[in-house]
Design an enzyme around this catalytic site. Structure first.
Site, PDB file in Angstrom:
ATOM      1  N   LYS A  94      54.449  22.884  66.066  1.00 39.59           N
ATOM      2  CA  LYS A  94      53.576  24.060  65.909  1.00 39.59           C
ATOM      3  C   LYS A  94      52.819  24.435  67.186  1.00 39.59           C
ATOM      4  CE  LYS A  94      54.131  24.919  61.433  1.00 39.59           C
ATOM      5  NZ  LYS A  94      54.792  26.172  61.022  1.00 39.59           N
ATOM      6  N   GLU A 116      46.357  31.004  59.451  1.00 42.73           N
ATOM      7  CA  GLU A 116      46.532  30.421  58.118  1.00 42.73           C
ATOM      8  C   GLU A 116      47.157  29.059  58.315  1.00 42.73           C
ATOM      9  OE1 GLU A 116      48.882  32.214  59.524  1.00 42.73           O
ATOM     10  OE2 GLU A 116      50.563  30.845  59.203  1.00 42.73           O
ATOM     11  N   SER A 383      60.539  17.698  63.480  1.00 43.17           N
ATOM     12  CA  SER A 383      59.521  18.730  63.691  1.00 43.17           C
ATOM     13  C   SER A 383      58.112  18.183  63.781  1.00 43.17           C
ATOM     14  CB  SER A 383      59.608  19.765  62.576  1.00 43.17           C
ATOM     15  OG  SER A 383      59.525  19.129  61.315  1.00 43.17           O
TER      16      SER A 383
END
Lengths: 401, 265
Positions: A94, A116, A383
């Site tokens: 991210k 968010e 990830s």
């Protein structure tokens, strides 16, 4: 080869039928401005250098491509390599996106950051870059997610972000996104909204994809260094789909490489309790985009279920919808149980504890690797790391920490 | 002539402004919605906007979000809303009805299916909050084919070129959003509203109504002379929310307050 890249999304922000800009009129000019500024700045050498420097010194890129030797042996087929996004600063892919978007926000003169978050990884990644650039940050998070990810909530607060609990609707990621949009529409002049996935209205799916593409770009180089050719299969989990797009995108035009996205099967597709819109959803409109959605006959968005908060989303990035329809990528599911098993297996055999999101991709590799040839190579996007999921796993095991 | 056009023509002839009132279908139940529609008209509402509930009402403030949730708890559907209009039309064939909502439930029924059923049921127009002109081909075609008005939003952030584009694909009326924000939000700036509405009126002859943040006699008076009408939503939905057995009385008093404010010099 690079030609197709520039065509999608088209000038209307569409990937075939999907994508677009389905928002209230107030936000249209802001999205047009964002698109204009992004198209200009992404070609700017100084901006590219700034992003790339931050990725190197702040995030810790490039992330390694790791050969999972013992796991490969156990599976008994294709060689399995792990793209170690779990080693990034803040613990997931991210951060690649937030590092880029906050520079864009500063370039546009915005004074306030909102985001968010579902599992909290994007919230932490946003709060971190906001802290580093000295910008106030507000993160919207569903009440339900706040309860199951208390560690990340505290991390965000330590990073100086204000975490606002969202109590409307299903109290999860989709509602957090609604609330962030409401904030943006109210504070559109000075606020930059950092969306965390390849979702939302155009140009977000494109921006988030581009900033995550560094993952796939590195895999191209590292593959040659590690095993002297392109990988044969790329596998990634898909919630909104940003880590998968980041890995897939640089390979989209290399058609002999198989792309597999793994959605959250939850308690099984037939149970209806899952988060797999590409496998068991229908085209519709949510959060400013046309894509596959989990919805009922009347067009109401359905509640989703997944063991991993980060995949618990009823929609999916529009580019994935397009990749599915064109057959360029294949989308499968792994259920809660399979994910949990894969989580434990990788931890024990490689000493790498993956996020529960990633574990879905690993679970699928367990199914396909054994029947593949020994000289074939699978690259999985790891990830994120599993630290944030310890409480969830302990709870399932009946252990009180 | 469409009911909406006839309504604005009549009001103009009488030198009056339109009172547009909003409520969510099925909040708290269909029967109450039908009663309230009749009460609103009897006390002076000129146009009824019926909110169609959606699980993710992105442009709504807390008041109207909760109303959508209450309606969905009753499993209210778009079909139920069409049936409600059929009931209403048995007694009232004059008051225009506009469906206001989000695209997905309408698409789930299908643009053409919805528009043809809506037209037969006595609906006059639709306003889909998340459908900008660029994404409206199907509904433009279907509303035209079924004689429904397609009402669009203009916001404080909309520039002149875009106002032109929006107006060229609109009919019935234009809904001007008085502020940057969600429904039920803070106060708007009257000067800003005035200058924006002026620029809209220099571009189109379609009637303009002003909505968002109008909640009482004072706010009505502050903007009523700027356009052809005003929209009140959250202030009414609030009364429905606190309601119980006095909903109808409370709504009735509120509508009287608003419509008498509209008549004030």
């Amino acid at each position: 080869m690079t030609k197709e890249k520039r065509i999608l999304p088209d000038s209307n922000g569409k990937f075939g039928l999907y994508g677009g800009r389905y928002v209230a009129e107030t936000l249209i000019p802001a999205l047009e401005e964002l698109d204009k500024q992004y198209q200009l700045i992404k070609l700017d050498k100084a901006f590219q250098q700034e992003v790339s420097k931050d990725l190197q010194t702040y995030v810790g890129r490039p992330s390694p491509l790791y050969f999972a030797k013992r796991w490969t042996k156990k599976l008994g087929g294709a060689k399995v390599f792990l793209k170690r996004e779990d080693l990034n600063h803040t613990g997931a892919h991210k951060i690649n996106n937030t590092v880029g978007q906050i520079l864009l926000a500063k370039h546009m003169g915005k004074k306030r950051i909102i985001a968010e978050t579902g599992a909290g990884q994007h919230g932490v990644a946003t709060a971190s870059v906001a802290a580093r650039h000295g910008l106030p940050c507000v993160v919207y998070m569903g009440e339900e997610d706040i309860n199951r990810q208390s560690l990340n909530v505290f991390r965000m607060k330590l990073l100086g972000a204000e975490v606002i609990s969202v109590t409307s609707g299903t109290k999860t990621l989709k509602d957090a996104m609604n609330e962030a949009m409401r904030d943006w529409v109210t504070n559109v002049d000075d606020t930059y909204y950092i969306i965390g996935s390849v979702a939302g209205p155009h140009p977000y799916p494109e921006i988030v994809r581009d900033f995550n593409s560094v993952v796939g770009e590195e895999v191209i180089t590292q593959s040659f260094e590690e095993f002297g050719k392109d990988p044969d299969v790329l596998v990634a989990c898909v919630g909104g789909g940003s880590n998968a797009m980041g890995l897939f995108y640089p390979f989209i035009n290399t058609k002999n490489i198989k792309l597999i996205g793994v959605e959250a099967g939850g308690l099984g597709l037939e149970s209806g309790k899952h988060a797999a819109p590409l496998n068991d959803g229908k085209e519709g409109i949510l959060h400013g985009m046309r894509t596959y959605l989990m919805q009922d006959e009347a067009g109401q968005i359905k509640e989703t279920h997944s063991i991993s908060a980060g995949l618990d989303y009823p929609g999916v990035g529009p580019e994935h919808a397009w990749l599915k329809d064109t057959g360029r990528a294949e989308y499968v599911v792994a259920d809660d149980e399979e994910a949990l098993e894969a989580f434990k297996e990788l931890t024990l055999i490689e000493g790498i504890m993956p996020a529960l999101e990633t574990a879905h991709a690993l679970a699928h590799v367990k199914k396909i690797a054994p029947s593949m040839k020994k000289d074939e190579v699978i690259v999985i996007n790891v990830s994120g790391r599993g630290d944030k999921d310890i409480n969830t796993v302990a709870k399932i095991e009946g252990i009180n920490l | 002539m469409s009911r909406i056009k006839a309504t604005f023509t009549n009001l103009r002839d009488q030198k009056k402004k339109a009172l547009v009132t909003y409520l969510v279908v099925g909040d708290p139940d269909i029967k109450t919605t039908l009663d309230l529609m009749e009460v609103m008209v009897s006390k002076g509402a000129d146009i009824l906007e019926l909110g169609i509930s959606f699980s993710d009402p992105m442009a709504e403030g807390p008041t109207i979000q909760r109303a959508h949730e209450r309606a969905l708890e009753n499993k209210t559907t778009l079909s139920d809303a069409l049936d409600l209009v059929i009931q209403f039309r048995k007694k009232d064939s004059v008051t225009p009805i506009v469906f206001m909502g989000y695209m997905n439930p309408f698409e789930a029924m299908g643009a053409e299916d919805f528009c043809s059923r809506a037209s037969k049921s006595g609906v006059d127009g639709i306003l889909l909050v998340d459908m900008p002109p660029e994404e409206s081909q199907d509904f433009t075609k279907a509303t035209l084919a079924n004689d429904l008005d397609l009402i669009r939003l203009i916001a404080p952030t909309t520039d002149e070129n875009r106002i032109r584009k929006i107006c060229s694909g609109s009919s019935g009326y234009i809904y001007y959003i008085s502020l940057k924000g969600v429904t039920g939000a803070r106060q708007f700036d009257v000067k800003e509203v005035e200058s924006k509405v002026k620029s809209i009126k220099s571009i189109t002859d379609i009637p303009v109504v002003i909505g968002f943040g109008i909640k009482d006699a004072d706010s009505v008076i502050s903007v009523k002379d700027l356009a052809e009408g005003i929209v009140v939503g959250s202030a009414l939905v609030d009364l429905i929310a606190e309601g119980k057995n006095q909903i109808s009385d409370k709504v009735s008093k509120k509508i009287e307050e608003l419509s008498s404010a509209l008549l004030r010099e």
